[in-house]
Design an enzyme around this catalytic site. Structure first.
Site, mmCIF file in Angstrom:
data_model
loop_
_atom_site.group_PDB
_atom_site.id
_atom_site.type_symbol
_atom_site.label_atom_id
_atom_site.label_comp_id
_atom_site.label_asym_id
_atom_site.label_seq_id
_atom_site.Cartn_x
_atom_site.Cartn_y
_atom_site.Cartn_z
ATOM 1 N N ASP A 141 0.829 -1.201 0.000
ATOM 2 C CA ASP A 141 0.000 0.000 0.000
ATOM 3 C C ASP A 141 0.866 1.254 0.000
ATOM 4 O OD1 ASP A 141 -2.572 1.416 2.185
ATOM 5 O OD2 ASP A 141 -2.352 1.446 -0.005
ATOM 6 N N LYS A 144 2.913 3.392 -5.659
ATOM 7 C CA LYS A 144 2.335 2.402 -6.588
ATOM 8 C C LYS A 144 3.369 1.886 -7.584
ATOM 9 C CE LYS A 144 -0.841 3.407 -3.943
ATOM 10 N NZ LYS A 144 -0.806 2.612 -2.666
ATOM 11 N N ASP A 169 -3.177 -3.049 -2.537
ATOM 12 C CA ASP A 169 -4.232 -2.036 -2.567
ATOM 13 C C ASP A 169 -4.084 -1.187 -3.842
ATOM 14 O OD1 ASP A 169 -5.204 0.869 -0.591
ATOM 15 O OD2 ASP A 169 -6.432 -0.562 -1.711
ATOM 16 N N ASN A 170 -5.170 -0.539 -4.265
ATOM 17 C CA ASN A 170 -5.145 0.488 -5.316
ATOM 18 C C ASN A 170 -4.750 0.004 -6.694
ATOM 19 O OD1 ASN A 170 -3.598 2.073 -2.664
ATOM 20 N ND2 ASN A 170 -5.661 2.666 -3.303
ATOM 21 N N GLU A 199 -11.436 4.177 -1.253
ATOM 22 C CA GLU A 199 -11.872 4.494 0.106
ATOM 23 C C GLU A 199 -12.756 5.746 0.154
ATOM 24 O OE1 GLU A 199 -8.772 3.687 -0.743
ATOM 25 O OE2 GLU A 199 -7.313 5.168 -0.136
HETATM 26 O O1 LIG Z 1 -0.273 6.990 -2.621
HETATM 27 C C1 LIG Z 1 -0.922 6.235 -1.923
HETATM 28 N N1 LIG Z 1 -0.333 5.512 -0.952
HETATM 29 C C2 LIG Z 1 1.110 5.558 -0.760
HETATM 30 C C3 LIG Z 1 1.585 6.711 0.109
HETATM 31 C C4 LIG Z 1 3.099 6.749 0.039
HETATM 32 C C5 LIG Z 1 3.766 6.535 1.353
HETATM 33 C C6 LIG Z 1 4.925 5.637 1.256
HETATM 34 C C7 LIG Z 1 5.234 4.613 2.083
HETATM 35 C C8 LIG Z 1 6.454 3.951 1.777
HETATM 36 C C9 LIG Z 1 7.072 2.916 2.461
HETATM 37 C C10 LIG Z 1 8.283 2.446 2.027
HETATM 38 N N2 LIG Z 1 8.887 2.947 0.944
HETATM 39 C C11 LIG Z 1 8.316 3.952 0.268
HETATM 40 C C12 LIG Z 1 7.086 4.458 0.686
HETATM 41 S S1 LIG Z 1 6.127 5.741 0.047
HETATM 42 C C13 LIG Z 1 -2.411 6.129 -2.085
HETATM 43 C C14 LIG Z 1 -3.075 7.108 -2.832
HETATM 44 C C15 LIG Z 1 -4.473 7.052 -2.992
HETATM 45 C C16 LIG Z 1 -5.184 8.092 -3.791
HETATM 46 C C17 LIG Z 1 -6.266 7.728 -4.593
HETATM 47 C C18 LIG Z 1 -6.945 8.692 -5.338
HETATM 48 C C19 LIG Z 1 -6.534 10.016 -5.279
HETATM 49 F F1 LIG Z 1 -7.201 10.945 -5.990
HETATM 50 C C20 LIG Z 1 -5.446 10.375 -4.487
HETATM 51 C C21 LIG Z 1 -4.773 9.434 -3.753
HETATM 52 C C22 LIG Z 1 -5.207 6.031 -2.393
HETATM 53 C C23 LIG Z 1 -4.540 5.053 -1.649
HETATM 54 O O2 LIG Z 1 -5.240 4.043 -1.059
HETATM 55 C C24 LIG Z 1 -3.162 5.093 -1.504
HETATM 56 O O3 LIG Z 1 -2.563 4.091 -0.777
HETATM 57 MG MG LIG Z 2 -3.959 2.499 -0.490
#
Ligand SMILES: O=C(NCCCCc1cc2ccncc2s1)c1cc(-c2ccc(F)cc2)cc(O)c1O
Ligand SMILES: [Mg+2]
Length: 214
Positions: A141, A144, A169-170, A199
């Site tokens: 998660d 992406k 996810d996603n 979500e």
């Molecule tokens: O980016 C998302 N999730 C990742 C956050 C990045 C954090 C990280 C953790 C980590 C750990 C280790 N190495 C590198 C990394 S980088 C995410 C985005 C949306 C979304 C959907 C529609 C939208 F209009 C706008 C956002 C929905 C979701 O469910 C998500 O999970």
């Molecule tokens: Mg997600």
């Protein structure tokens, strides 16, 4: 500038959820994100699918890539049997700080190890640092475009075994096209799509469950 979105979510949990009660923490976050302000938790549409896969696998060792505020960490950890361990990896220190407090509010800190850093850096160190030989369950998660390189890294580090279950996810929104193509076409995985919703919205999204065949 005041509080960040994750900090406002934490305040809602501290105000509305009962300490030591994971279900009330989950409900408080879902209420806040549905009625006050959206946040990128796996949420209450996809959450029950996550729950059912975790319950089916009943993992002794689990890995989560992308903690954010700890919502899915709490969903997973509350279902783990005694003695099982969840390692969750978060890149963003501000997110990690909030997640630690939300996980603690749920009373699950003894089942969870939150590690700050990039997945690509951490995965090769997991065996030596945590004495884990393989993961029964992995929840993806995080970024992406890191899903595919990171499962290849998990394979190369020998952290997957026959029967290990990946849940991503996603896979529709924001989308993980390269990852999907790989797990759906590789002879090393048996993949299955669970259609759901992004979500707290009516947009389509879903989870992809992939069993490693060894
Ligand atoms: O980016 C998302 N999730 C990742 C956050 C990045 C954090 C990280 C953790 C980590 C750990 C280790 N190495 C590198 C990394 S980088 C995410 C985005 C949306 C979304 C959907 C529609 C939208 F209009 C706008 C956002 C929905 C979701 O469910 C998500 O999970
Ligand atoms: Mg997600």
């Amino acid at each position: 500038t005041g509080l960040s979105r994750p900090q406002r979510m934490l305040k809602a949990v501290q105000k509305n959820a009962t300490k030591g009660d994971p279900q009330s923490v989950i409900a408080a976050i879902d209420y806040y994100c549905r009625h006050k302000e959206w946040a990128m938790n796996v949420g209450d549409d996809k959450g029950p699918i996550l729950d059912s896969v975790v319950s089916e696998v009943n993992p002794s060792t689990a890995l989560e890539l992308g903690t954010y505020c700890g919502y899915s960490t709490v969903r997973i950890a509350r279902l783990l049997s005694p003695g099982s361990k969840l390692i969750t990896v978060e890149f963003n220190p501000a997110y990690a700080a909030v997640a630690r407090q939300i996980i603690a509010h749920a009373g699950l800190q003894n089942k969870v190890t939150l590690v700050e850093g990039g997945s690509g850096d951490l995965i090769p160190k997991i065996k030596e640092q945590f004495g884990i030989t393989s993961f029964d369950f992995v929840f993806l998660d995080h970024w992406k475009d890191r899903y595919l390189p990171d499962i290849k890294l998990l394979e190369d580090c020998g952290l997957l075994k026959k029967g290990s279950v990946l849940l991503a996810d996603n896979v529709i929104c924001p989308g993980t096209p390269e990852y999907l193509e790989y797990v759906r076409n590789s002879p090393r995985y048996k993949s299955q799509y669970f259609q759901s919703y992004l979500e707290y919205t009516k947009a389509e999204d879903g989870l992809e469950k992939s069993v490693f065949l060894g």
